[in-house]
Design a protein around this motif. Structure first.
Motif, PDB file in Angstrom:
ATOM      1  N   ALA A 153       0.938  -1.139   0.039  1.00 43.68           N
ATOM      2  CA  ALA A 153       0.020   0.110   0.086  1.00 43.68           C
ATOM      3  C   ALA A 153       0.850   1.145  -0.236  1.00 43.68           C
ATOM      4  CB  ALA A 153      -0.955   0.061   1.161  1.00 43.68           C
ATOM      5  N   TRP A 154       1.888   1.085   0.550  1.00 45.91           N
ATOM      6  CA  TRP A 154       2.840   2.283   0.672  1.00 45.91           C
ATOM      7  C   TRP A 154       3.608   2.696  -0.391  1.00 45.91           C
ATOM      8  CZ3 TRP A 154      -0.092   1.176   4.664  1.00 45.91           C
ATOM      9  CH2 TRP A 154      -0.548   1.979   5.567  1.00 45.91           C
ATOM     10  N   LEU A 155       3.823   1.615  -1.514  1.00 47.83           N
ATOM     11  CA  LEU A 155       4.683   1.775  -2.779  1.00 47.83           C
ATOM     12  C   LEU A 155       4.077   2.677  -3.748  1.00 47.83           C
ATOM     13  CD1 LEU A 155       5.516  -1.861  -3.165  1.00 47.83           C
ATOM     14  CD2 LEU A 155       6.895  -0.228  -2.255  1.00 47.83           C
ATOM     15  N   PRO A 156       4.626   3.446  -4.347  1.00 41.70           N
ATOM     16  CA  PRO A 156       4.489   4.212  -5.324  1.00 41.70           C
ATOM     17  C   PRO A 156       3.650   3.446  -6.627  1.00 41.70           C
ATOM     18  CG  PRO A 156       6.864   4.763  -5.273  1.00 41.70           C
ATOM     19  CD  PRO A 156       6.501   3.275  -4.302  1.00 41.70           C
ATOM     20  N   GLU A 157       2.379   3.872  -7.002  1.00 40.63           N
ATOM     21  CA  GLU A 157       1.445   3.389  -7.886  1.00 40.63           C
ATOM     22  C   GLU A 157       2.164   2.438  -9.142  1.00 40.63           C
ATOM     23  OE1 GLU A 157      -2.305   3.802 -10.851  1.00 40.63           O
ATOM     24  OE2 GLU A 157      -2.038   5.341  -8.909  1.00 40.63           O
ATOM     25  N   LYS A 158       3.036   3.262  -9.590  1.00 44.63           N
ATOM     26  CA  LYS A 158       3.789   2.706 -10.847  1.00 44.63           C
ATOM     27  C   LYS A 158       4.617   1.261 -10.377  1.00 44.63           C
ATOM     28  CE  LYS A 158       7.333   3.620 -14.230  1.00 44.63           C
ATOM     29  NZ  LYS A 158       8.353   4.797 -14.689  1.00 44.63           N
ATOM     30  N   ILE A 160       3.692  -0.509  -7.744  1.00 47.77           N
ATOM     31  CA  ILE A 160       2.662  -1.624  -7.555  1.00 47.77           C
ATOM     32  C   ILE A 160       2.246  -2.370  -8.798  1.00 47.77           C
ATOM     33  CG2 ILE A 160       0.309  -1.957  -6.750  1.00 47.77           C
ATOM     34  CD1 ILE A 160       0.734   0.504  -4.559  1.00 47.77           C
ATOM     35  N   ARG A 161       1.887  -1.340  -9.784  1.00 46.33           N
ATOM     36  CA  ARG A 161       1.431  -2.192 -11.057  1.00 46.33           C
ATOM     37  C   ARG A 161       2.313  -2.970 -11.679  1.00 46.33           C
ATOM     38  NH1 ARG A 161      -3.413  -0.194 -13.147  1.00 46.33           N
ATOM     39  NH2 ARG A 161      -4.113   1.691 -11.810  1.00 46.33           N
ATOM     40  N   GLU A 162       3.726  -2.637 -11.571  1.00 47.09           N
ATOM     41  CA  GLU A 162       4.675  -3.452 -12.124  1.00 47.09           C
ATOM     42  C   GLU A 162       4.929  -4.687 -11.478  1.00 47.09           C
ATOM     43  OE1 GLU A 162       8.065  -0.871 -12.141  1.00 47.09           O
ATOM     44  OE2 GLU A 162       7.808   0.364 -14.017  1.00 47.09           O
ATOM     45  N   LEU A 163       5.141  -4.475 -10.137  1.00 45.31           N
ATOM     46  CA  LEU A 163       5.000  -5.561  -9.311  1.00 45.31           C
ATOM     47  C   LEU A 163       3.877  -6.729  -9.505  1.00 45.31           C
ATOM     48  CD1 LEU A 163       5.919  -5.605  -5.580  1.00 45.31           C
ATOM     49  CD2 LEU A 163       4.463  -7.371  -6.202  1.00 45.31           C
ATOM     50  N   LEU A 164       2.775  -6.191  -9.401  1.00 46.53           N
ATOM     51  CA  LEU A 164       1.525  -7.002  -9.473  1.00 46.53           C
ATOM     52  C   LEU A 164       1.509  -7.648 -11.071  1.00 46.53           C
ATOM     53  CD1 LEU A 164      -1.426  -5.060  -7.869  1.00 46.53           C
ATOM     54  CD2 LEU A 164      -0.209  -7.093  -6.988  1.00 46.53           C
ATOM     55  N   GLY A 165       2.034  -6.782 -12.133  1.00 50.53           N
ATOM     56  CA  GLY A 165       1.830  -7.482 -13.466  1.00 50.53           C
ATOM     57  C   GLY A 165       2.990  -8.552 -13.551  1.00 50.53           C
ATOM     58  N   ARG A 166       3.955  -8.732 -12.603  1.00 44.36           N
ATOM     59  CA  ARG A 166       5.012  -9.820 -12.971  1.00 44.36           C
ATOM     60  C   ARG A 166       4.497 -11.145 -12.361  1.00 44.36           C
ATOM     61  NH1 ARG A 166       8.820  -5.365 -11.665  1.00 44.36           N
ATOM     62  NH2 ARG A 166       8.790  -5.991  -9.330  1.00 44.36           N
ATOM     63  N   VAL A 180      -6.002  -5.617 -11.158  1.00 43.25           N
ATOM     64  CA  VAL A 180      -4.995  -4.725 -10.779  1.00 43.25           C
ATOM     65  C   VAL A 180      -5.577  -3.343 -10.357  1.00 43.25           C
ATOM     66  CG1 VAL A 180      -2.795  -3.489 -11.219  1.00 43.25           C
ATOM     67  CG2 VAL A 180      -3.061  -5.979 -12.008  1.00 43.25           C
ATOM     68  N   ASP A 181      -6.553  -2.972 -11.353  1.00 45.52           N
ATOM     69  CA  ASP A 181      -7.156  -1.677 -11.056  1.00 45.52           C
ATOM     70  C   ASP A 181      -7.927  -1.636  -9.529  1.00 45.52           C
ATOM     71  OD1 ASP A 181      -5.923  -0.493 -13.167  1.00 45.52           O
ATOM     72  OD2 ASP A 181      -7.799  -0.992 -14.620  1.00 45.52           O
ATOM     73  N   VAL A 182      -8.697  -2.642  -9.266  1.00 47.07           N
ATOM     74  CA  VAL A 182      -9.328  -2.659  -8.239  1.00 47.07           C
ATOM     75  C   VAL A 182      -8.470  -2.944  -6.942  1.00 47.07           C
ATOM     76  CG1 VAL A 182     -10.868  -4.280  -6.947  1.00 47.07           C
ATOM     77  CG2 VAL A 182     -11.178  -3.822  -9.481  1.00 47.07           C
ATOM     78  N   LEU A 183      -7.254  -3.586  -7.259  1.00 50.71           N
ATOM     79  CA  LEU A 183      -6.523  -3.701  -6.208  1.00 50.71           C
ATOM     80  C   LEU A 183      -5.641  -2.231  -5.781  1.00 50.71           C
ATOM     81  CD1 LEU A 183      -4.715  -7.063  -6.916  1.00 50.71           C
ATOM     82  CD2 LEU A 183      -5.323  -6.425  -4.704  1.00 50.71           C
ATOM     83  N   VAL A 184      -5.151  -1.772  -6.706  1.00 52.57           N
ATOM     84  CA  VAL A 184      -4.687  -0.378  -6.796  1.00 52.57           C
ATOM     85  C   VAL A 184      -5.382   0.592  -5.713  1.00 52.57           C
ATOM     86  CG1 VAL A 184      -3.935   1.653  -7.760  1.00 52.57           C
ATOM     87  CG2 VAL A 184      -3.066  -0.385  -8.569  1.00 52.57           C
TER      88      VAL A 184
END
Length: 261
Positions: A153-158, A160-166, A180-184
């Motif tokens: 939650a405290w990571l930058p959104e970019k 977060i998206r890169e991490l979840l995308g992997r 991913v959008d809902v998670l963000v």
């Protein structure tokens, strides 16, 4: 024999006085004088000065410019060694044990390691009736559970998206989030609230409540969480658990900042 015993007592007395002198230093008192020491020890100024000179000779104190005494390089070296001896787990264990005993539930310490959530320590309450099987070293899902979401939650959104995308985001229950959008959006809500709470997102019978542990730079170093059987966390108890885990995490953040500073 009598001489040895007397010498032993004298050494203890000297050590006690040295500790009293070092204990005079505080955030608001970075220098002390012989008069300060004499008053604290209830001794003559000349006696106090002898103790001060002994500590100066051992590098635990040094004479300050303009008079008085300040902490010396010997104390700094001990502090450096003390910091090296304290890892996150060592700092966390006493706080985790106290929290587990207070709430009677399983307490976990988790970190992000190589893009995955790892349980690095766990504690159970002394009188805990229901025990959950979370082992040290076990890997937890990145997209579900209070610990994982709080770590993200405290990571930058970019990031977060890169991490979840992997990762292939797995669905464990009907409540697990895999979009991913809902998670963000969910992570933003956790960041605003200051803690994460999940119900039946990994295990249909489990509730998790987690709070972030911050390091001295303000980054999240780990997450502290309570995991309990769902039926044991009715609405009127959830607030108590939230307050308890947040208070414990804040304590660990302060301790970690001192050790890492």
């Amino acid at each position: 024999m009598a001489t040895d015993s007397s010498g032993y007592r004298e050494r203890n007395s000297t050590a006690d006085r040295a500790l009293v002198i070092l204990g005079l230093f505080t955030e608001d008192r970075l220098q002390i004088s012989a008069n300060d020491v004499a008053e604290a020890l209830g001794s003559a100024r000349s006696t106090a000065y002898r103790y001060l000179q002994t500590l100066v000779a051992a590098s635990f104190l040094e004479e300050a410019p303009g008079g008085g005494f300040r902490l010396g390089i010997g104390v700094l070296e001990l502090a450096r060694l003390a910091r090296r001896g304290y890892g996150l787990t060592a700092i966390a264990q006493p706080v985790m044990r106290a929290l587990a005993d207070e709430v009677g539930e399983t307490v976990l310490l988790t970190r992000l390691v190589d893009d995955t959530v790892v349980c690095i320590e766990r504690c159970e309450g002394a009188k805990q009736l229901v025990r959950l099987s979370y082992e040290r070293g076990s890997r937890l899902p990145i997209n579900a559970g209070a610990s994982a979401l709080t770590l993200l939650a405290w990571l930058p959104e970019k990031e977060i998206r890169e991490l979840l995308g992997r990762h292939a985001l797995q669905r464990f229950t009907e409540r697990t989030l895999t979009d991913v959008d809902v998670l963000v959006k969910r992570l933003a809500e956790i960041r605003t609230a200051g803690y994460g709470m999940t119900v039946a997102e990994v295990d249909p019978d489990a509730t998790g409540i987690a709070a972030p542990i911050f390091d001295d730079s303000g980054a999240v170093a780990a997450a502290l969480s309570i995991v309990a059987i769902r039926r044991r966390v009715p609405e009127d108890r959830s607030e108590l658990l939230v307050n308890a885990v947040r208070a414990a995490a804040e304590t660990l953040s302060r301790k970690l900042a001192v050790v890492r500073s």
